[in-house]
Design an enzyme around this catalytic site. Sequence first.
Site, PDB file in Angstrom:
ATOM      1  N   ALA A  33       0.821  -1.217   0.000  1.00 13.89           N
ATOM      2  CA  ALA A  33       0.000   0.000   0.000  1.00 13.89           C
ATOM      3  C   ALA A  33       0.852   1.265   0.000  1.00 13.89           C
ATOM      4  O   ALA A  33       0.390   2.333  -0.368  1.00 13.89           O
ATOM      5  CB  ALA A  33      -0.925  -0.006   1.215  1.00 13.89           C
ATOM      6  N   GLU A 130     -15.520  -5.127  -3.366  1.00 15.48           N
ATOM      7  CA  GLU A 130     -15.077  -6.404  -3.977  1.00 15.48           C
ATOM      8  C   GLU A 130     -15.653  -7.616  -3.242  1.00 15.48           C
ATOM      9  O   GLU A 130     -16.070  -8.603  -3.860  1.00 15.48           O
ATOM     10  CB  GLU A 130     -13.542  -6.463  -3.952  1.00 15.48           C
ATOM     11  CG  GLU A 130     -12.951  -7.696  -4.573  1.00 15.48           C
ATOM     12  CD  GLU A 130     -13.219  -7.801  -6.065  1.00 15.48           C
ATOM     13  OE1 GLU A 130     -12.642  -7.017  -6.819  1.00 15.48           O
ATOM     14  OE2 GLU A 130     -14.019  -8.667  -6.478  1.00 15.48           O
ATOM     15  N   GLU A 191     -26.447 -17.471   4.873  1.00 16.48           N
ATOM     16  CA  GLU A 191     -26.782 -16.140   5.385  1.00 16.48           C
ATOM     17  C   GLU A 191     -27.518 -16.280   6.710  1.00 16.48           C
ATOM     18  O   GLU A 191     -28.066 -17.350   7.020  1.00 16.48           O
ATOM     19  CB  GLU A 191     -27.698 -15.426   4.384  1.00 16.48           C
ATOM     20  CG  GLU A 191     -27.050 -15.108   3.058  1.00 16.48           C
ATOM     21  CD  GLU A 191     -25.847 -14.204   3.205  1.00 16.48           C
ATOM     22  OE1 GLU A 191     -25.974 -13.091   3.709  1.00 16.48           O
ATOM     23  OE2 GLU A 191     -24.741 -14.632   2.825  1.00 16.48           O
ATOM     24  N   LYS A 206     -25.873 -10.289  -5.842  1.00 15.22           N
ATOM     25  CA  LYS A 206     -24.543 -10.306  -6.476  1.00 15.22           C
ATOM     26  C   LYS A 206     -24.657 -10.135  -7.992  1.00 15.22           C
ATOM     27  O   LYS A 206     -23.861  -9.432  -8.615  1.00 15.22           O
ATOM     28  CB  LYS A 206     -23.833 -11.617  -6.121  1.00 15.22           C
ATOM     29  CG  LYS A 206     -23.564 -11.751  -4.618  1.00 15.22           C
ATOM     30  CD  LYS A 206     -23.186 -13.177  -4.247  1.00 15.22           C
ATOM     31  CE  LYS A 206     -22.984 -13.340  -2.745  1.00 15.22           C
ATOM     32  NZ  LYS A 206     -22.889 -14.737  -2.326  1.00 15.22           N
ATOM     33  N   GLY A 303     -16.786 -17.381   3.726  1.00 13.43           N
ATOM     34  CA  GLY A 303     -15.813 -17.765   4.762  1.00 13.43           C
ATOM     35  C   GLY A 303     -15.026 -16.557   5.229  1.00 13.43           C
ATOM     36  O   GLY A 303     -14.870 -15.571   4.494  1.00 13.43           O
TER      37      GLY A 303
HETATM   38  N1  HSE Z   1     -24.352 -17.080   2.032  1.00 20.38           N
HETATM   39  C1  HSE Z   1     -23.392 -16.713   1.035  1.00 20.38           C
HETATM   40  C2  HSE Z   1     -23.075 -17.970   0.228  1.00 20.38           C
HETATM   41  C3  HSE Z   1     -22.160 -16.168   1.704  1.00 20.38           C
HETATM   42  O1  HSE Z   1     -23.508 -19.068   0.604  1.00 20.38           O
HETATM   43  O2  HSE Z   1     -22.441 -17.847  -0.804  1.00 20.38           O
HETATM   44  C4  HSE Z   1     -21.308 -15.314   0.817  1.00 20.38           C
HETATM   45  O3  HSE Z   1     -21.980 -14.234   0.269  1.00 20.38           O
END
Ligand code: HSE
Length: 437
Positions: A33, A130, A191, A206, A303
């Site tokens: 950085a 990201e 989630e 996403k 993770g």
């Molecule tokens: N619940 C999400 C998954 C976690 O299973 O991909 C990451 O966004």
Amino acid sequence: MKPIKIGLLGLGTVGGGTVSVLTGNMDEIARRAGREIVISHAAAREYNADEIQGLDKIGHISDDAFAVVNEPEVDVVIELIGGYSPAKELVLEAIANGKHVVTANKALIATHGNEIFSAAQEKGVTVAFEAAVAGGIPIIKAMREGLAANQIQWAAGIINGTGNFILSEMRDKGRNFDDVLKEAQVLGYAEADPTFDIEGIDAAHKLTIIGSIAFGIPLQFDKTYTEGITQIEQVDVLYASELGYRIKHLGITRKTEKGIELRVHPTMIPERRLIANVDGVMNAVLVYGDAVGPTLYYGAGAGALPTASAVVADVVDTVRALTGDPENRVPHLAFQPDAMSDTPVLDIADVETAYYLRLAAVDRPGVLADITAILGESNISIEAIIQKPSIDGSSHVPIIFLTQQVQERDMNEAIAHIENLDSVSGKIARIRLEKLA
Ligand code: HSE
């Protein structure tokens, strides 16, 4: 040069991972950085101190997130609380205070990103996200910067690890849906509300972001067609395998002459495609650019450490950009704010795709002819038909059709007619099919 001071909001799975990566790799990160980066303030309602490595290196920890975004010393706020509120208020207040923001919050960006980016634009700060898409895979950077020369034609991704884990275990081990979902929750992939995973909402968040970055359109989560995996039956997983396909829960975005497709649904894809072999909780995104052709990005989509990897990379980018002129920074949605496109997002009824259909029909002469006549009237061309033996002595037999591309509206009409036939029992199972060639 003075160290950059971070205000960290949230010390859960990803927050804890971020502390451990930022502190554990501190020297290497400073070399990259060009400045030392320290977490001067953190806020969390609750956290497990024993499980977070490097917690002792944080200056102040409190339970007041608003105090952190209002702290004059803080240069960059990392939002890892998740959800819509108070995450949105916190991010907007941080921006109003002239602080740069890094977030992993896909729900926030997909639904309120337009407002957040325009506030950031006005204040000359960046909002980096990201980690919001596909966890540790640097897909935003790859599409926004690495593929900047291309006209993106389409992208298709396995962008929910929990759903992919469930489908993989159903296929490989014959396990049942509920069992595998419980395991994904215990492993911390799902989630807080697992409906978001299995009903496709997380993937739709996403995909909305991927679509905007691919095509330079404003974020339009409300127009993203979303279908989960709860209707997928074991039998379809097996028939798909027999036909040389895999069922994957895909997010697909494609530019067509009529508009832009944004859709999340279970999809049959040929098993020879690399992406068809992405199993378990892994994520992958296939992006087709006109110059580069197909490119595939693979890695851990969830993770603590993989997601922290993306969060910290955004922090490094932000620190590097701090010395740059705001006008010349990488734009939030890849395209310059005054050059966004108003190409419409297509209604799912206008989307063209191929199909797998499974129905239960009486086994007698003429039944197949009635069904194929209806398909023919709707201009639906059949690619393959398989009749299976009846299950458990039932008077009906499973019949499977693979069709060529057809507009969804026509397919809906044909399915309604076929379901009305006396010789056909129950609902037709339908899975959209993409060759991804
Ligand atoms: N619940 C999400 C998954 C976690 O299973 O991909 C990451 O966004």
